[in-house]
Structure formats: structure tokens, C-alpha cells
Design a protein around this motif. Structure first.
Motif, PDB file in Angstrom:
ATOM      1  N   GLY A  15       0.706  -1.327  -0.118  1.00  0.00           N
ATOM      2  CA  GLY A  15      -0.106  -0.069   0.268  1.00  0.00           C
ATOM      3  C   GLY A  15       0.998   1.254  -0.078  1.00  0.00           C
ATOM      4  O   GLY A  15       1.868   1.101  -0.098  1.00  0.00           O
ATOM      5  N   TYR A  16       0.302   2.425   0.413  1.00  0.00           N
ATOM      6  CA  TYR A  16       0.921   3.632   0.195  1.00  0.00           C
ATOM      7  C   TYR A  16       0.270   4.510   1.246  1.00  0.00           C
ATOM      8  O   TYR A  16      -0.787   4.505   1.671  1.00  0.00           O
ATOM      9  N   LEU A  17       1.166   5.487   1.723  1.00  0.00           N
ATOM     10  CA  LEU A  17       0.711   6.651   2.380  1.00  0.00           C
ATOM     11  C   LEU A  17       1.589   7.891   2.176  1.00  0.00           C
ATOM     12  O   LEU A  17       2.718   7.705   1.431  1.00  0.00           O
ATOM     13  N   ARG A  18       1.217   9.020   2.521  1.00  0.00           N
ATOM     14  CA  ARG A  18       1.854  10.216   2.337  1.00  0.00           C
ATOM     15  C   ARG A  18       1.995  11.016   3.596  1.00  0.00           C
ATOM     16  O   ARG A  18       0.738  11.249   4.165  1.00  0.00           O
ATOM     17  N   LEU A  19       3.323  11.187   3.992  1.00  0.00           N
ATOM     18  CA  LEU A  19       3.708  11.827   5.451  1.00  0.00           C
ATOM     19  C   LEU A  19       3.588  13.346   4.857  1.00  0.00           C
ATOM     20  O   LEU A  19       4.336  13.727   3.847  1.00  0.00           O
ATOM     21  N   SER A  20       3.305  14.211   5.730  1.00  0.00           N
ATOM     22  CA  SER A  20       3.474  15.668   5.686  1.00  0.00           C
ATOM     23  C   SER A  20       4.259  16.185   6.981  1.00  0.00           C
ATOM     24  O   SER A  20       4.068  15.701   8.148  1.00  0.00           O
ATOM     25  N   CYS A  21       4.937  17.267   6.619  1.00  0.00           N
ATOM     26  CA  CYS A  21       5.735  17.777   7.604  1.00  0.00           C
ATOM     27  C   CYS A  21       5.465  19.468   7.438  1.00  0.00           C
ATOM     28  O   CYS A  21       5.982  19.980   6.563  1.00  0.00           O
ATOM     29  N   ALA A  22       4.874  20.009   8.419  1.00  0.00           N
ATOM     30  CA  ALA A  22       4.422  21.453   8.446  1.00  0.00           C
ATOM     31  C   ALA A  22       5.643  22.208   8.938  1.00  0.00           C
ATOM     32  O   ALA A  22       6.214  21.890  10.332  1.00  0.00           O
TER      33      ALA A  22
END
Length: 121
Positions: A15-22
Motif C-alpha cells: 500500500g501507500y501513505l503520504r506523510l506531511s511535515c509543516a
């Protein structure tokens, strides 16, 4: 500099995921953004990095071809698109920032709180 990571979760292998960093409070030392990960009982491990201004990218061999790092300067965001996830990718993922292109965590000066990624087989 303050960083806030998000986007982790539970996903099946492949599967896939998208991590974000603000990011906020950027300084002249905010030259490189990176993602590291830490599995239970293991040291923090380099995953990928990107130079904030030039966009130059670098990946650990273990994720090359599966993960993509990117940034949005206007939104002050850094992303890690992860695909082809494997159980061995299970870890807490941290975003960090520092002045130099490095792969060791001690050369990064600020860290987000981490986001858990769990890949089931």
C-alpha cells in the motif's frame, strides 16, 4: 524552527501513505529537510532528504524507487510519498531540519514529534 509531522497510519503491504511535515519559524539554518524513521529497539535511521531551496533529493537505498520526497515552499510543507510499503518500513517517522546535507540524525537541529507508520503483512 517548529515542525509538525502527520499522515501516518496502518496500511497493508504494498500500500501507500503520504506523510506531511509543516514548518514554521524558518531560519537561515533551515537548509535541508529530512525524514528519518525509528523502529522499536533500533536507532533512528535516515530515509530521505531534500535541500529546501534547490530541491536536490537523496534517498536511502532501502527506500529508493518506492518513496518520493518533495516540498512546497509557499505552504512551508515537506512530503514523503511512500508506495510499495513493506512490513520492514514499520516505524515512527520523524521530519527534521538542519544546515547540512547529512544522513546522521545528530546533524539535524530540529525535529517534529513523529508519526507512526505500521505496515501489516
Amino acid at each position: 524552527v517548529q515542525l509538525q509531522a502527520s499522515g501516518g497510519g496502518l496500511v497493508q503491504a504494498g500500500g501507500y501513505l503520504r506523510l506531511s511535515c509543516a514548518l514554521s519559524g524558518l531560519t537561515t539554518r533551515t537548509n535541508v529537510m529530512a525524514w528519518f524513521r525509528q523502529a522499536p529497539g533500533k536507532e533512528r535511521e535516515f530515509v530521505s532528504r531534500i535541500k529546501w531551496r534547490e530541491g536536490k533529493k537523496y534517498y536511502a537505498d532501502s527506500v529508493k524507487g518506492r518513496f518520493t520526497i518533495s516540498r512546497d515552499g509557499a505552504e512551508r510543507m515537506v512530503y514523503l510519498q511512500m508506495s510499495g510499503l513493506k512490513p520492514e518500513d514499520t516505524a515512527v517517522y520523524y521530519c527534521g531540519t538542519g544546515p547540512v546535507e547529512a544522513t546522521t540524525p545528530d546533524l539535524f537541529e530540529a525535529w517534529g514529534q513523529g508519526t507512526q507508520v505500521t505496515v501489516s503483512s
